[in-house]
Design an enzyme around this catalytic site. Structure first.
Site, PDB file in Angstrom:
ATOM      1  N   LYS A 105       9.775  -2.341  25.729  1.00 44.17           N
ATOM      2  CA  LYS A 105       9.385  -1.898  24.491  1.00 44.17           C
ATOM      3  C   LYS A 105      10.089  -0.268  24.385  1.00 44.17           C
ATOM      4  O   LYS A 105      10.585   0.210  23.412  1.00 44.17           O
ATOM      5  CB  LYS A 105       8.205  -1.664  24.390  1.00 44.17           C
ATOM      6  CG  LYS A 105       7.572  -3.027  24.141  1.00 44.17           C
ATOM      7  CD  LYS A 105       7.745  -3.478  22.544  1.00 44.17           C
ATOM      8  CE  LYS A 105       7.903  -5.133  22.780  1.00 44.17           C
ATOM      9  NZ  LYS A 105       9.067  -5.812  23.247  1.00 44.17           N
ATOM     10  N   ASN A 123      25.970 -17.522   9.272  1.00 46.88           N
ATOM     11  CA  ASN A 123      25.506 -17.153  10.378  1.00 46.88           C
ATOM     12  C   ASN A 123      25.636 -17.994  11.513  1.00 46.88           C
ATOM     13  O   ASN A 123      25.894 -19.173  11.287  1.00 46.88           O
ATOM     14  CB  ASN A 123      23.709 -17.380  10.357  1.00 46.88           C
ATOM     15  CG  ASN A 123      23.141 -16.414   9.270  1.00 46.88           C
ATOM     16  OD1 ASN A 123      23.895 -15.487   8.395  1.00 46.88           O
ATOM     17  ND2 ASN A 123      21.901 -16.647   8.785  1.00 46.88           N
ATOM     18  N   GLY A 124      26.040 -17.594  12.587  1.00 45.72           N
ATOM     19  CA  GLY A 124      26.343 -18.385  14.013  1.00 45.72           C
ATOM     20  C   GLY A 124      27.558 -17.842  14.446  1.00 45.72           C
ATOM     21  O   GLY A 124      28.352 -16.966  13.943  1.00 45.72           O
ATOM     22  N   LYS A 153      16.471  -9.616  15.403  1.00 42.91           N
ATOM     23  CA  LYS A 153      14.798 -10.203  15.596  1.00 42.91           C
ATOM     24  C   LYS A 153      14.856 -11.455  16.060  1.00 42.91           C
ATOM     25  O   LYS A 153      14.252 -11.879  17.024  1.00 42.91           O
ATOM     26  CB  LYS A 153      14.226 -10.126  14.085  1.00 42.91           C
ATOM     27  CG  LYS A 153      12.661 -10.758  14.208  1.00 42.91           C
ATOM     28  CD  LYS A 153      11.843  -9.675  15.122  1.00 42.91           C
ATOM     29  CE  LYS A 153      10.386 -10.330  15.360  1.00 42.91           C
ATOM     30  NZ  LYS A 153       9.537  -9.500  16.173  1.00 42.91           N
ATOM     31  N   GLU A 199       7.403  -5.545  30.431  1.00 45.95           N
ATOM     32  CA  GLU A 199       7.354  -5.434  28.785  1.00 45.95           C
ATOM     33  C   GLU A 199       7.257  -4.022  28.237  1.00 45.95           C
ATOM     34  O   GLU A 199       7.713  -3.895  27.405  1.00 45.95           O
ATOM     35  CB  GLU A 199       6.216  -6.404  28.437  1.00 45.95           C
ATOM     36  CG  GLU A 199       6.041  -6.553  26.915  1.00 45.95           C
ATOM     37  CD  GLU A 199       7.115  -7.001  26.130  1.00 45.95           C
ATOM     38  OE1 GLU A 199       6.960  -6.761  24.745  1.00 45.95           O
ATOM     39  OE2 GLU A 199       7.814  -7.683  26.829  1.00 45.95           O
ATOM     40  N   GLU A 208      13.816  -0.388  24.078  1.00 48.31           N
ATOM     41  CA  GLU A 208      14.249  -1.038  22.523  1.00 48.31           C
ATOM     42  C   GLU A 208      14.283   0.053  21.491  1.00 48.31           C
ATOM     43  O   GLU A 208      15.246  -0.076  20.745  1.00 48.31           O
ATOM     44  CB  GLU A 208      13.297  -2.316  22.516  1.00 48.31           C
ATOM     45  CG  GLU A 208      13.859  -3.355  23.092  1.00 48.31           C
ATOM     46  CD  GLU A 208      12.877  -4.701  22.537  1.00 48.31           C
ATOM     47  OE1 GLU A 208      13.177  -5.672  22.222  1.00 48.31           O
ATOM     48  OE2 GLU A 208      11.562  -4.233  22.574  1.00 48.31           O
ATOM     49  N   TRP A 259      25.268  -9.175  11.343  1.00 50.73           N
ATOM     50  CA  TRP A 259      25.066  -8.921  12.695  1.00 50.73           C
ATOM     51  C   TRP A 259      26.307  -9.205  13.433  1.00 50.73           C
ATOM     52  O   TRP A 259      26.733 -10.334  13.583  1.00 50.73           O
ATOM     53  CB  TRP A 259      23.793  -9.245  13.237  1.00 50.73           C
ATOM     54  CG  TRP A 259      23.514  -8.526  14.649  1.00 50.73           C
ATOM     55  CD1 TRP A 259      22.712  -7.394  14.555  1.00 50.73           C
ATOM     56  CD2 TRP A 259      23.712  -9.011  15.954  1.00 50.73           C
ATOM     57  NE1 TRP A 259      22.761  -7.126  15.900  1.00 50.73           N
ATOM     58  CE2 TRP A 259      23.242  -8.034  16.852  1.00 50.73           C
ATOM     59  CE3 TRP A 259      24.443 -10.005  16.582  1.00 50.73           C
ATOM     60  CZ2 TRP A 259      23.436  -8.044  18.198  1.00 50.73           C
ATOM     61  CZ3 TRP A 259      24.432 -10.252  17.924  1.00 50.73           C
ATOM     62  CH2 TRP A 259      23.888  -9.188  18.646  1.00 50.73           C
ATOM     63  N   CYS A 282      21.678 -12.627  11.627  1.00 49.76           N
ATOM     64  CA  CYS A 282      22.205 -12.630  10.138  1.00 49.76           C
ATOM     65  C   CYS A 282      21.325 -13.083   9.087  1.00 49.76           C
ATOM     66  O   CYS A 282      20.553 -14.005   9.645  1.00 49.76           O
ATOM     67  CB  CYS A 282      23.677 -13.440  10.225  1.00 49.76           C
ATOM     68  SG  CYS A 282      24.690 -12.574  11.244  1.00 49.76           S
ATOM     69  N   HIS A 290      12.037  -0.018  48.621  1.00 53.17           N
ATOM     70  CA  HIS A 290      13.237  -0.601  48.693  1.00 53.17           C
ATOM     71  C   HIS A 290      14.448  -0.495  47.665  1.00 53.17           C
ATOM     72  O   HIS A 290      15.058  -0.949  47.594  1.00 53.17           O
ATOM     73  CB  HIS A 290      12.760  -2.347  48.573  1.00 53.17           C
ATOM     74  CG  HIS A 290      12.021  -2.787  49.783  1.00 53.17           C
ATOM     75  ND1 HIS A 290      12.369  -3.190  50.890  1.00 53.17           N
ATOM     76  CD2 HIS A 290      10.536  -2.777  49.876  1.00 53.17           C
ATOM     77  CE1 HIS A 290      11.143  -3.511  51.618  1.00 53.17           C
ATOM     78  NE2 HIS A 290      10.148  -3.301  50.835  1.00 53.17           N
ATOM     79  N   ARG A 331      15.549  -8.875  10.626  1.00 59.38           N
ATOM     80  CA  ARG A 331      16.054  -9.487  11.461  1.00 59.38           C
ATOM     81  C   ARG A 331      17.371  -8.865  12.082  1.00 59.38           C
ATOM     82  O   ARG A 331      17.873  -9.307  13.356  1.00 59.38           O
ATOM     83  CB  ARG A 331      16.908 -10.661  10.742  1.00 59.38           C
ATOM     84  CG  ARG A 331      15.793 -11.678  10.234  1.00 59.38           C
ATOM     85  CD  ARG A 331      16.253 -12.791   9.248  1.00 59.38           C
ATOM     86  NE  ARG A 331      17.247 -13.686   9.803  1.00 59.38           N
ATOM     87  CZ  ARG A 331      17.080 -14.938  10.365  1.00 59.38           C
ATOM     88  NH1 ARG A 331      15.737 -15.570  10.148  1.00 59.38           N
ATOM     89  NH2 ARG A 331      17.676 -15.674  11.032  1.00 59.38           N
TER      90      ARG A 331
END
Length: 609
Positions: free
Chosen positions: A485, A98-99, A604, A481, A488, A74, A2, A504, A27
């Site tokens: 990406k 925020n939070g 973000k 990574e 995402e 958010w 947020c 396996h 963000r």
């Protein structure tokens, strides 16, 4: 996550608030709103979706005023919609937050018993009601906010106005960032310096449990017990130009291509042909690092993958034991801390809630000390660490980290070399590794030249729903990574495995519809990897191999696509091989038409658990 912007000025603040929210769009958020106070009246506009939707509503019926607060949300408590969007209003109070307030449910029940009616599902509205209760007791806004935050459990950054006190905004923070912008005859609050660079570069960073009151004339900061306190003012090095896309289609593409410069900046004045320079980790850093007998690396997401690469490096070259752990897991178990263990926190923003909380928890567990590797000099993680090494990546706007990863690897490589030299690494080997690291910006620049081939390759993924990434050794985290990406930003389900784990379990997934992306540097594990690739081909899988130019992989034998990369050496290869995987994810997402810079459901800077 947020975003908060607030202002008290001698001019109409609504355009400033909207511009600030736009600067925070990177963000991640799902609704936006603002409220302005003028003449004892508060006017508010909110909208689900992007800031532009809210801005259109504002422009249809402008809200002039010299005091205001604004927010991008958010969703946590309650679905994304206009009713749950901030600002929230109860009585005289209007608030953005925020939070997460952990004890909001019990507080809400108590307030409902007193007759308060809530219109949203949010925890934020509970704070508005508590502040209103305290105002009803005759308190001024600052006193009411102080009394309220003493009752809260959890994390918050808030900005509050009262229609009875025009020309005044009160803010507070605990576990979520909030800072003050100092102007001439005007003051601002923001959750990020980028929200304020349009109006000022003079920034005051608040500490946890600070409460601040801003007016046109000044900003007064108080501790939780109500005592006035001074915080240092800093001049931000951010510029409006730094957060523009320029010639690039998306911020992510721009940031991928900024990596040679970002890595070069991270290495500058820290290493030369003779080796890593002294005291780059801070005053007495070399002395503390000489006592290190082991390391615990704690991080989240992309930063966690950087830490995994560092484990391979440090154990091989410095011969020190390293453990790497996701911060949210570390916090809730009793880790064994051997004597002489250094705690390393890696965070792009320096405000990642789990990483910050883990570092604070480490104080109780008896570590030798703490080292922060971070991109934001005045962030909480950096300010609270014993030692620090800044990554100098510059602003990273795209939600999917790119240059944050390669600059973190650069910083971790410096740490590796420093520890290795202290512990007696052969001089010739040390000099070779230093030479490789100095060459890394050029090697990354060469890897970026693969973009035309990767654009063609991306077309193979447009209608795929799954992908498998393989790597061995230090390139297993690179595969992780790469898969992160792709998922995402393209929303293709992707997984990564150590190539030796194929038999396996993952091999059961391989067929002609499952592209398998392999990272193939030259090195002692290359022949093992070749065998793994043959296992994929025998099951009809489509192979895409990113291979070092010195690795002898026959395209006819693998019957797949091979892209050749000059990695510049085994040490720096993980950073170099990451770059084409970033480009692959980016161009697949572009072809699939997703929101590359602001992918759905993601933020973000994750400033709540």
């Amino acid at each position: 996550m947020c975003g908060i912007v607030a202002a008290v000025a001698q001019r109409d603040v609504a355009p400033l608030l909207i511009a600030g929210l736009k600067a925070l769009e990177y963000r991640g958020y799902d609704s936006a709103g603002l409220a302005v106070l003028e003449g004892g009246q508060v006017r508010r506009v909110r909208a689900k979706g992007k800031v532009r939707e809210m801005e259109a509503l504002y422009l249809a019926d402008p809200l002039p005023g010299s005091t205001g607060i604004a927010h991008t949300r958010w969703a946590t408590h309650g679905v994304p919609n206009e009713v749950n969007a901030h600002p929230h209003m109860i009585g005289r109070v209007t608030i953005v937050h925020n939070g997460i307030i952990e004890n909001y449910a019990s507080l809400r029940t108590e307030l409902q018993s007193k007759g308060y009616v809530f219109t949203s599902e949010t925890d934020t509205e509970v704070m508005a009601a508590l502040i209103e209760v305290n105002l009803s007791k005759g308190m001024k806004l600052r006193e009411a906010v102080l009394a309220t935050v003493r009752e809260l459990e959890g994390a918050y950054a808030i900005a509050v106005i009262s229609r009875d006190e025009p020309g005044r905004v009160v803010g507070a923070r605990r576990g979520a960032p909030l800072l003050v912008g100092v102007g001439i005859g005007e003051h601002f609050l923001g959750s990020d310096a980028q929200a304020l660079i349009q109006v000022t570069n003079k920034i005051i960073y608040l500490d946890d449990d600070d409460v601040v009151e801003i007016t046109r004339e000044n900003a007064k900061i108080y501790t939780l017990d109500g005592n006035a306190v001074e915080r240092a003012m800093h001049e931000s090095e951010l510029s409006a130009d730094a957060v523009e896309r320029g010639e690039y289609r998306h911020y992510m593409q721009k940031e991928i291509f900024e990596q040679p410069r970002a890595v070069s900046d991270t290495l500058e004045a820290r290493i030369n042909a003779q080796g890593v320079l002294p005291n780059i980790f801070g005053v007495n850093g070399d002395e503390l690092l000489a006592k290190v007998k082991g390391l615990h690396i704690i991080a989240c997401g992309t930063s966690y993958h950087a830490g995994m690469v560092a484990k391979y490096w440090i154990e091989e070259y410095a011969r020190l034991p390293v453990s790497v752990e996701v911060a949210s897991e570390y916090r809730y178990r009793e880790a064994v801390v051997p004597e002489g263990t250094l705690f390393i926190a890696i965070s792009q923003s320096g405000e990642t809630a789990d990483t910050l909380a883990a570092m604070r928890e480490s104080r109780r567990r008896g570590y030798l000390g703490t080292l922060a590797i971070c991109n934001v000099p005045e962030s909480s993680v950096v300010r609270e660490a014993d030692l620090k090494l800044m990554t100098r990546a510059g602003p990273e706007i795209g939600v999917a980290s790119t240059k944050a990863f390669t600059t973190q690897l650069s910083a971790l490589a410096l740490l590796t070399l420093h520890l290795a030299k202290q512990r007696g690494l052969d001089t010739a080997r040390y000099n070779d590794l230093c030479a490789q690291l100095l060459h890394m910006p050029r090697s990354i620049d060469d890897a970026l030249k693969l973009e035309p081939q990767i654009i063609e390759l991306a077309e193979r993924f447009v209608h795929r729903h799954h992908a498998l990434f393989l790597g061995r050794g230090a390139h297993y985290p690179v595969a992780l990574e790469g898969s992160l990406k792709l998922k995402e930003i393209s929303y293709i389900h992707a997984e990564a495995y150590p190539a030796g784990e194929l038999k396996h379990g993952p091999l059961a997934l391989v067929d002609e519809d499952m592209p398998v992306i392999a990272v193939a540097p030259n090195g002692p594990l290359l022949d093992k990897l070749k065998s793994n690739l043959q296992e994929v081909r025998a099951r009809g899988g489509e192979l895409i191999v990113f291979a070092d130019t010195t690795a002898h992989i026959d395209g006819n034998a693998t019957r797949g696509v091979i892209l050749r990369i000059d990695a510049g050496g085994e040490f720096i290869a993980p950073a170099v091989f990451t770059v084409p995987l970033q480009l692959l994810a980016y161009h697949v997402a572009v072809l699939r038409g997703t929101d590359v810079d602001q992918p759905r459901n993601l933020a973000k800077s994750v400033t709540v658990e």
